[in-house]
Design an enzyme around this catalytic site. Structure first.
Site, PDB file in Angstrom:
ATOM      1  N   ASP A 248     -16.871   0.943  15.619  1.00  0.00           N
ATOM      2  CA  ASP A 248     -17.480   2.249  15.868  1.00  0.00           C
ATOM      3  C   ASP A 248     -17.895   2.804  14.505  1.00  0.00           C
ATOM      4  OD1 ASP A 248     -18.458   4.560  16.938  1.00  0.00           O
ATOM      5  OD2 ASP A 248     -16.666   5.072  18.069  1.00  0.00           O
TER       6      ASP A 248
HETATM    7  C1  BGC Z   1     -19.526   7.134  18.615  1.00  0.00           C
HETATM    8  C2  BGC Z   1     -20.159   5.924  19.294  1.00  0.00           C
HETATM    9  C3  BGC Z   1     -21.605   5.835  18.905  1.00  0.00           C
HETATM   10  C4  BGC Z   1     -21.715   5.760  17.398  1.00  0.00           C
HETATM   11  C5  BGC Z   1     -23.137   5.673  16.895  1.00  0.00           C
HETATM   12  C6  BGC Z   1     -19.780   7.143  17.124  1.00  0.00           C
HETATM   13  O1  BGC Z   1     -19.357   8.342  16.547  1.00  0.00           O
HETATM   14  O2  BGC Z   1     -18.133   7.134  18.852  1.00  0.00           O
HETATM   15  O3  BGC Z   1     -20.019   6.018  20.673  1.00  0.00           O
HETATM   16  O4  BGC Z   1     -22.203   4.731  19.516  1.00  0.00           O
HETATM   17  O5  BGC Z   1     -21.130   6.925  16.824  1.00  0.00           O
HETATM   18  O6  BGC Z   1     -23.788   6.885  17.069  1.00  0.00           O
END
Ligand code: BGC
Length: 787
Positions: A248
């Protein structure tokens, strides 16, 4: 390349065709180039390696629309269709629709040059307070897993990959990068991993996600991004996942450990920072170059696949996607209550529309999933379009945040008085529900409640229309005749709501999560959110309806609930056989017959739950195992056929570290809600291969009893302990002269003594028998019984 560096690819996987090429490319790469690839080039793409002809791969959020953006900001993404967020899609219980949404997303991704959509999100809704519940499907793993699998199949059928997230046990926003989700092994598998397993291991190899996103949190003390048991042991070795794992965004803790654990891609890129750590680790012997090569090749194979499937110059039909969004939105709307058939609105009804949400609807959530919609449909305008401007009046009542005043309320009440039916729009504003923080309570803004109460006191034909991404409390539930749950219905949600209110669409949505009466009634209360770095999942298996059913609690609206403008009668259930061997050939067929006994066509979600009647381990009262959506004309009947296999009767056995079935009687319960299951059939489940935990020195004396040939060993143990007499048959005559008190005392003593002996661990026998049965003999028995 040696075998140790060659990732395994299941038969039928689209990645199979690119493995050799990926290996060959990686073989030509320096350690520096491999390390370069394993960290993104900025926020949204991988590095390319020009000299090898390897192009960058572009990723973008999901899940309910494309968010292709430049850099770190949340604003300014390309216009894209905003579909209903996950609870609305899940409430359709329609996997065909989920696939269609996926396909539309895939087409939009193709048109924007995106190779991987970051979604879907399938974390379980442990508490209604979870800030991202609006991005997740359900509290039930089977519903979430099947909807996700269909969505994934849809996106990928358009040649675009998905990244299933957030793996795993990511259920709170509070201090999400620093909190450990501490969960027992059985709950982990039965509740928190099962949806992932359905979408990965149980999906055909050709439809598995190309990528999985590791979660921010720790799982039992280990960062999910570097959790070897999760990322390699379970994901790849047990489930056969052959794509790449991406962290993530900002979820990497120790990059080298993450590589060793099987985390392929760090996002966003960390420049030279972590790259150098990988290079240094290879040089110092801390990272096996073969492991680095394998992890790189796993990523490269997907990059090659993504480019092979990419269709440059693609376009998409924005109008058609808006129409799809409206269709999905309408099918996910849940008619929670409709006393006296207030709905649908009869033609010519004079309607008062109240509430800011009718003109400025909340149709999506805040955070990384926020889409820049191609257009937005407003409920008020859509109602005017369907009912006619003369039929519709409007009053603000309060604003979206719930700010109101005596004047605003009085004006709304006055407008309502002149109408036959009042539609009040309420729900949760962005400030209540967002990625990044959890909800503080499950209440609507006080102004929304005040407005509803005031209208309800004055008007009998009040319809509350809700816009929210997760369950809310409804203190006024008994004072309003009709409630419509509109979720965060996407950019076309206004039209979808108008369709359902006017009867253009007969509602068929069912709750994919329980609506509790109060926060105090919810499963993880008061332990949610976990604080001080630890979230202890003490409620275990019992989240969602599993909690309410087991504890005999009456929720506000149960899981699976949803009304229709027609009626469905469940008339028959039958199984293909009265007994079923889960280890034998074939599946158990369960047929459920139902009939539309109302006056209009409609769709129904047939739900099938399984219950073990006398479980030897603690089990939920019932668990959803299958569902199907059927469309029936008035008077029409149909029979839905489900097939159940071993896993549908199994629980996760912590001794075997695997799924196991205890033979016995199981009930199959069918109906239209988890609390309305008019049909039930029983089946006797047998298993040819009853797997038991092996006898070890820690086994109990009673464990011999269910082993073939274990009776003698059991008797030997009782004799050794001095309780052999308990096994002797008692002659009636010998007790003839005993007084009733003496007989009662003997019975009490015998049963206590038997419990004492039965539950004695074997390793204690040598001491407790005074050496009569020594360690040598215990070890012999352990060997003989397969320990
Ligand atoms: C979120 C993800 C997301 C990623 C990219 C993160 O903060 O938890 O779900 O895909 O950011 O934006």
């Amino acid at each position: 390349m040696t075998n140790s560096t060659t990732p395994s690819t299941p038969e039928g996987s689209p990645l199979a065709a690119f493995r050799d090429q990926a290996d060959a490319l990686v073989a030509q790469m320096s350690v520096e180039e491999q390390a370069l690839l394993l960290s993104g080039d900025g926020w949204w793409q991988t590095h390319g390696i020009e000299r090898l002809g390897l192009a960058p791969m572009v990723v973008s959020d999901g899940p309910h629309g494309l968010r292709k953006v430049v850099g770190a900001g949340l604003e300014g993404s390309v216009p894209a269709t905003c579909f209903p967020t996950a609870p609305g899609l899940a409430a359709t219980w329609n996997t065909v629709l989920a696939r269609e949404v996926g396909m539309a997303l895939g087409r939009e991704a193709q048109a924007s040059g995106v190779h991987i959509v970051l979604g879907p999100g399938i974390n379980m809704k442990r508490s209604p307070l979870g800030g991202r519940n609006f991005e997740y499907f359900s509290e039930d793993p089977v519903l979430a897993g099947r909807m996700a699998a269909a969505y994934i199949d849809g996106v990928q059928s358009e040649g675009v990959g998905t990244s299933l997230k957030h793996f795993a046990v990511n259920n709170q926003e509070f201090e999400r990068m620093a909190t450990s989700s501490d969960v027992d092994e059985r709950t982990l598998h039965e509740v928190y991993l099962q949806a992932f397993e359905i979408a990965i291991a149980q999906a055909p190899a050709g439809s598995r996600p190309w990528s999985v996103m590791s979660a921010y949190n720790l799982v039992n003390g280990v960062h999910a991004s570097e959790h070897h048991a999760l990322l390699t042991g379970i994901l790849r070795e047990r489930w056969g996942f052959d794509g790449f794992v991406v962290s993530d965004w900002g979820g990497i803790h120790d990059r080298v450990q993450a590589v060793i654990a099987g985390n392929n891609l760090e996002m966003p890129g960390s420049g030279a920072h972590n790259r150098q750590k990988i290079i240094d680790a290879v040089r110092s012997g801390g990272l096996d170059p073969a492991v680095l090569a394998r992890v790189t090749a796993e990523l490269v194979a997907v990059v090659l696949l993504a480019h092979a499937r990419h269709r440059p110059g693609s376009t998409f039909d924005a109008e058609a996607h808006h129409a799809l969004s409206r269709r999905v939105g309408a099918e996910g709307i849940v008619l929670l209550k409709n006393d006296g058939d207030v709905l649908p609105l009869a033609a010519g009804t004079r309607v008062a529309v109240v509430g800011d949400f009718a003109k400025a609807p909340r149709y999506q959530g805040a955070g990384s999933s926020q889409v820049n919609p191609t257009r937005v449909a407003y409920p008020h305008d859509e109602l005017v379009a369907l009912l006619g401007a003369d039929q519709v009046t409007w009053a603000r009542g309060c604003d979206g945040e719930g700010v109101t005043s005596d004047d605003l309320v009085a004006e709304a009440v006055a407008v309502a008085q002149a109408a036959e039916v009042v539609l009040v729009f309420a729900g949760l504003p962005d400030s209540y529900e967002s990625e990044g923080f959890d909800r503080r309570d499950i209440d609507l803004p006080p102004g929304h409640n005040r407005l509803i109460e005031a209208l309800a006191a004055d008007h009998s034909q009040l319809v509350v229309v809700l816009m929210n991404g997760s369950a809310v409390a409804m203190p006024w539930v008994d004072r309003v005749p009709a409630i419509v749950e509109g979720w965060l219905g996407g950019q076309a949600g206004g039209g979808a709501i108008a369709d359902v209110l006017t009867g253009r669409v007969n509602p068929s949505g069912k709750l994919s999560e329980t609506f509790p009466v109060s926060l105090q009634q919810t499963p993880a209360y008061p332990a949610f959110p976990g604080r001080d770095g630890q979230a202890w999942y003490g409620e275990g298996l019992f989240i969602g309806y599993r909690h309410y059913d087991k504890r005999g609690l009456q929720p506000l609206f149960p899981f699976g609930h949803g009304l229709s403008y027609t009626r469905f009668d469940y008339t028959a259930i039958r199984t293909s056989a009265p007994t079923h061997d889960v280890d034998g050939e074939g599946m158990l067929a369960v047929e459920v017959t139902l009939r539309n006994s109302g006056a209009c066509p409609g769709q129904e979600v047939v739900q099938l739950y399984v219950r073990e009647r006398a479980p030897k381990v603690v089990r939920p009262e019932r668990e959803l195992r299958a569902f199907a959506k059927v469309r029936l004309a008035p008077g029409e009947a149909t029979t839905v056929r489900f097939e159940l296999g071993q896993r549908d009767f199994a629980h996760y056995d912590i001794g075997l570290h695997d799924w196991a079935v205890h033979p016995g009687t199981f009930d199959l319960q069918a109906g239209g809600s988890s609390r309305d299951l008019p049909l039930s059939a029983e089946v006797e489940i047998t298993a040819r291969r009853v797997r038991r935990q092996p006898i070890t020195r820690r086994s109990l004396v009673q464990d011999f009893l269910d082993r073939p040939g274990g009776q003698d060993a059991y008797a030997e143990m009782l004799h050794a302990l001095g309780f052999g007499g308990l096994l002797e048959p008692v002659e009636e005559a010998a007790l003839a002269h005993w007084s009733p008190e003496q007989l009662a005392a003997k019975r009490k003593g015998d049963s206590a003594a038997l419990a004492f002996a039965n539950e004695m661990p074997l390793y204690k026998i040598p001491a407790m028998s005074g050496g009569l049965c020594g360690d040598v003999r215990i070890d012999e028995l352990v060997r003989a019984f397969g320990g």
